[in-house]
Write an enzyme that holds these catalytic residues in place. Structure first.
Site, PDB file in Angstrom:
ATOM      1  N   ASP A  62      -5.319   9.040 -10.177  1.00 22.39           N
ATOM      2  CA  ASP A  62      -3.768   8.447 -10.046  1.00 22.39           C
ATOM      3  C   ASP A  62      -3.830   6.872 -10.929  1.00 22.39           C
ATOM      4  O   ASP A  62      -5.532   6.200 -10.996  1.00 22.39           O
ATOM      5  CB  ASP A  62      -3.956   8.223  -8.516  1.00 22.39           C
ATOM      6  N   HIS A 129      -4.681   9.792   3.219  1.00 18.87           N
ATOM      7  CA  HIS A 129      -4.588  10.318   2.136  1.00 18.87           C
ATOM      8  C   HIS A 129      -5.286  11.093   1.119  1.00 18.87           C
ATOM      9  O   HIS A 129      -6.407   9.971   1.022  1.00 18.87           O
ATOM     10  CB  HIS A 129      -4.092   9.484   0.807  1.00 18.87           C
ATOM     11  N   GLU A 134       0.204  10.602   0.021  1.00 19.21           N
ATOM     12  CA  GLU A 134       0.172  10.425   1.245  1.00 19.21           C
ATOM     13  C   GLU A 134       1.063  11.681   2.396  1.00 19.21           C
ATOM     14  O   GLU A 134       1.183  12.614   1.877  1.00 19.21           O
ATOM     15  CB  GLU A 134       1.370   9.554   1.291  1.00 19.21           C
TER      16      GLU A 134
HETATM   17  C1  F6R Z   1      -8.995   6.359  -5.206  1.00 20.39           C
HETATM   18  C2  F6R Z   1      -7.732   7.426  -4.392  1.00 20.39           C
HETATM   19  C3  F6R Z   1      -7.611   7.205  -2.970  1.00 20.39           C
HETATM   20  C4  F6R Z   1      -8.982   6.444  -2.351  1.00 20.39           C
HETATM   21  C5  F6R Z   1      -8.443   5.966  -1.190  1.00 20.39           C
HETATM   22  C6  F6R Z   1      -9.945   5.414  -0.489  1.00 20.39           C
HETATM   23  O1  F6R Z   1      -8.836   7.228  -6.625  1.00 20.39           O
HETATM   24  O2  F6R Z   1      -7.635   8.495  -4.868  1.00 20.39           O
HETATM   25  O3  F6R Z   1      -7.183   8.189  -2.461  1.00 20.39           O
HETATM   26  O4  F6R Z   1     -10.164   7.513  -2.560  1.00 20.39           O
HETATM   27  O5  F6R Z   1      -7.684   4.997  -0.885  1.00 20.39           O
HETATM   28  O6  F6R Z   1      -9.893   4.467  -1.006  1.00 20.39           O
HETATM   29  P1  F6R Z   1     -11.346   3.796  -0.610  1.00 20.39           P
HETATM   30  O7  F6R Z   1     -12.537   4.267  -1.369  1.00 20.39           O
HETATM   31  O8  F6R Z   1     -10.909   1.903  -1.152  1.00 20.39           O
HETATM   32  O9  F6R Z   1     -11.758   3.452   0.725  1.00 20.39           O
END
Ligand code: F6R
Length: 234
Positions: A62, A129, A134
């Site tokens: 993303d 997510h 979402e």
């Molecule tokens: C990032 C992504 C998101 C994150 C998720 C957790 O490329 O796709 O789904 O993996 O928001 O984020 P962290 O690792 O910062 O807790």
């Protein structure tokens, strides 16, 4: 879906690293990669290793809409900084946050079509997510533009020096595309992920209200968590 509980984030990242090594030994060449705080320790282990990605391809999940790849908070910048500048890949794809929606959706779906993912790495949001799919995103989704939920904005704005700069839209790989990966590893660390992991571990039927629950239908998905993230499922 297989769940592995390790004591610490370090142990869980080591386990994920071992799965990476094994996949490479088995011929994996296309890696679906994630950003955020979760994969950082795994990327450090990859950087410290003698694994060679010079013939490998990466396809990221993303990107924030409106951020150039040179913006320090863009996911393209993150990937260069945390991995690619230390461990070169043959080709690296990240959605382009500056393209208009129709162009980017078509471009990224074509990239995914041409490069089927051998190993997909995922984190999970506190709201369940995966990528920026979402709650409520269709399980049939391909690449799309998504409005980030208030919960994701609240959680992710910590990464921005000026919190108001955080974009409210992202381009995200869709859930159907993620499910096409041959093998999936999802990592989750810390108490703040415990509810999302409980929802995922206890769901009986995949439910679009819990995007990560689609993984229960994948033939080779492994969830690796630390003890804090597993605290509600013990
Ligand atoms: C990032 C992504 C998101 C994150 C998720 C957790 O490329 O796709 O789904 O993996 O928001 O984020 P962290 O690792 O910062 O807790």
């Amino acid at each position: 879906m297989n769940i592995i509980i390790e004591q610490t984030k370090e142990d869980a990242s080591q386990k994920a690293y071992e799965i990476f090594c094994e996949a490479i030994e088995n011929g994996a060449k296309v890696f679906g990669l994630a950003t955020g705080s979760t994969p950082e320790m795994l990327y450090d282990k990859i950087i410290a290793s003698d694994l060679d990605f010079s013939n490998a391809i990466s396809v990221n999940l993303d990107e924030y809409v409106g951020l150039a790849g040179t913006h320090p908070h863009s996911y393209q910048y993150y990937m260069k900084d945390k991995l690619f500048k230390h461990k070169p890949f043959k080709e690296c794809y990240v959605p382009n946050g500056l393209n208009d929606e129709a162009t980017e959706v078509a471009r990224y779906d074509q990239i995914l079509e041409e490069h089927p993912i051998d190993l997909q790495l995922l984190g999970i949001g506190q709201n369940g997510h995966i990528a920026f799919n979402e709650p409520g995103t269709s399980f049939d989704s391909l690449t799309h533009k998504i409005k980030l939920t208030e919960s994701t904005i609240q959680v992710n704005k910590r990464f921005f020096v000026n919190e108001d700069e955080m974009p409210h839209y992202a381009y995200s790989m869709g859930l159907a595309s993620i499910m096409k990966a041959k093998k999936i590893i999802l990592l989750a660390f810390g108490e703040e992920k415990a509810q999302a992991i409980k929802d995922l571990a206890t769901v009986e039927t995949a439910d679009e209200a819990i995007p990560a629950s689609i993984l229960i239908n994948h033939p080779d998905a492994t969830i690796i968590v630390d003890a804090a993230a597993a605290s509600l499922i013990k």
